[in-house]
Design an enzyme around this catalytic site. Sequence first.
Site, PDB file in Angstrom:
ATOM      1  N   ASN A   1      43.362  46.334  43.515  1.00 57.80           N
ATOM      2  CA  ASN A   1      43.745  45.192  44.339  1.00 57.80           C
ATOM      3  C   ASN A   1      45.051  44.650  43.764  1.00 57.80           C
ATOM      4  O   ASN A   1      45.044  43.976  42.739  1.00 57.80           O
ATOM      5  CB  ASN A   1      42.638  44.126  44.298  1.00 57.80           C
ATOM      6  CG  ASN A   1      43.029  42.863  45.046  1.00 57.80           C
ATOM      7  OD1 ASN A   1      44.065  42.824  45.719  1.00 57.80           O
ATOM      8  ND2 ASN A   1      42.216  41.825  44.934  1.00 57.80           N
TER       9      ASN A   1
ATOM     10  N   LYS B   1      46.885  42.420  44.922  1.00 52.11           N
ATOM     11  CA  LYS B   1      47.081  41.006  45.243  1.00 52.11           C
ATOM     12  C   LYS B   1      48.531  40.797  45.746  1.00 52.11           C
ATOM     13  O   LYS B   1      49.055  41.668  46.426  1.00 52.11           O
ATOM     14  CB  LYS B   1      46.737  40.128  44.036  1.00 52.11           C
ATOM     15  CG  LYS B   1      45.323  40.465  43.497  1.00 52.11           C
ATOM     16  CD  LYS B   1      44.824  39.549  42.452  1.00 52.11           C
ATOM     17  CE  LYS B   1      43.428  40.004  42.020  1.00 52.11           C
ATOM     18  NZ  LYS B   1      42.818  39.117  41.030  1.00 52.11           N
TER      19      LYS B   1
ATOM     20  N   HIS C   1      37.452  37.900  49.074  1.00 59.11           N
ATOM     21  CA  HIS C   1      37.812  37.852  47.648  1.00 59.11           C
ATOM     22  C   HIS C   1      37.701  36.411  47.150  1.00 59.11           C
ATOM     23  O   HIS C   1      37.972  35.469  47.896  1.00 59.11           O
ATOM     24  CB  HIS C   1      39.235  38.381  47.460  1.00 59.11           C
ATOM     25  CG  HIS C   1      39.562  38.599  46.017  1.00 59.11           C
ATOM     26  ND1 HIS C   1      39.979  37.583  45.194  1.00 59.11           N
ATOM     27  CD2 HIS C   1      39.492  39.711  45.244  1.00 59.11           C
ATOM     28  CE1 HIS C   1      40.157  38.071  43.965  1.00 59.11           C
ATOM     29  NE2 HIS C   1      39.874  39.356  43.973  1.00 59.11           N
TER      30      HIS C   1
ATOM     31  N   GLY D   1      41.123  37.907  36.050  1.00 60.05           N
ATOM     32  CA  GLY D   1      42.440  37.544  35.518  1.00 60.05           C
ATOM     33  C   GLY D   1      42.376  36.762  34.218  1.00 60.05           C
ATOM     34  O   GLY D   1      43.375  36.199  33.781  1.00 60.05           O
TER      35      GLY D   1
ATOM     36  N   SER E   1      38.699  41.727  35.059  1.00 57.93           N
ATOM     37  CA  SER E   1      39.256  42.150  33.770  1.00 57.93           C
ATOM     38  C   SER E   1      38.811  43.547  33.358  1.00 57.93           C
ATOM     39  O   SER E   1      38.555  43.802  32.188  1.00 57.93           O
ATOM     40  CB  SER E   1      38.916  41.120  32.677  1.00 57.93           C
ATOM     41  OG  SER E   1      39.529  39.880  32.973  1.00 57.93           O
TER      42      SER E   1
HETATM   43  P1  13P Z   1      41.572  41.364  37.295  1.00 60.38           P
HETATM   44  O1  13P Z   1      41.231  42.818  37.085  1.00 60.38           O
HETATM   45  O2  13P Z   1      43.031  41.085  37.119  1.00 60.38           O
HETATM   46  O3  13P Z   1      40.681  40.474  36.483  1.00 60.38           O
HETATM   47  O4  13P Z   1      41.277  41.029  38.840  1.00 60.38           O
HETATM   48  C1  13P Z   1      40.071  41.432  39.389  1.00 60.38           C
HETATM   49  C2  13P Z   1      40.124  41.226  40.849  1.00 60.38           C
HETATM   50  O5  13P Z   1      40.201  40.114  41.325  1.00 60.38           O
HETATM   51  C3  13P Z   1      40.113  42.418  41.717  1.00 60.38           C
HETATM   52  O6  13P Z   1      39.899  42.076  43.035  1.00 60.38           O
END
Ligand code: 13P
Length: 267
Positions: A9, A11, A95, A183, A223
């Site tokens: 993802n 983002k 999400h 995150g 993470s």
């Molecule tokens: P991270 O891997 O950066 O923690 O994000 C996870 C996430 O939100 C995937 O959709």
Amino acid sequence: MRRPFVAGNWKMNLDLPAGRALVSELRARITGAPPIDIAVCPTSIYLFPMAKAIADSPIRLGAQNLWHEAHGAFTGEVSAAMVRETGCTYVILGHSERRHTIGPKGADGRVQGETDEMISKKTQAALRAELIPIVCVGETLAERDAGQTEAVLSRQIEGSLAGLDAASSARVVIAYEPVWAIGTGRNATPEQAQDAHRHIRGRLVERFGKAAAEAIRIQYGGSVKPDNALTLMKCPDVDGALVGGASLKAGDFYGILEACIRAKGLG
Ligand code: 13P
């Protein structure tokens, strides 16, 4: 056996040249037909060019959102059919950033984001357009600390998958993403992930029956990194990963793909 599935993802990250470079490096590393499903999910404006970038490779494309109506006066939104037309196989829905971070703040100061009801409409629209929805669920830290994790997951599963029958449920992917692990660098332990995934699987059995529920893939997200992916992916009810930050570097994302393949005894 459920075929493992790892998706990145992205983002609101990576410009077009960076996305193309990442996919090109991934393509060079993935040789032959991988024993797992792999997808990248760029921002919607890049779906068409990224579909070209992944063409004739085992990498599939996913969008990060859609709007449930077929067409009309919905400025700025994109329908399921439009997403499908770009060449997407998947779409991430509900999400936690869309549930809890993006949107106006209510009187209590909390973001009034997407509800389970909205997510269920989007899930049905995705299925109608022959997209595979990746439906995200997960508790906040406050909910975990209050002992509400299982109740929250039950409510989100029930609400987000409302209106689905057993046949269509088998085409859905669930992503368990504890909000406190996204995150933050603080991943769920394998035990915490397995407990949550087992609980979700149990709700799916109640809702759709054992055969359908056993076919539904449940990804873990929050993470995930190359160095923690192996133990997380070894959990029996963890069927892959939805990766944020570590999907923005080809080497890290590939490391997670490899760990998943190894954890599931597929290579
Ligand atoms: P991270 O891997 O950066 O923690 O994000 C996870 C996430 O939100 C995937 O959709």
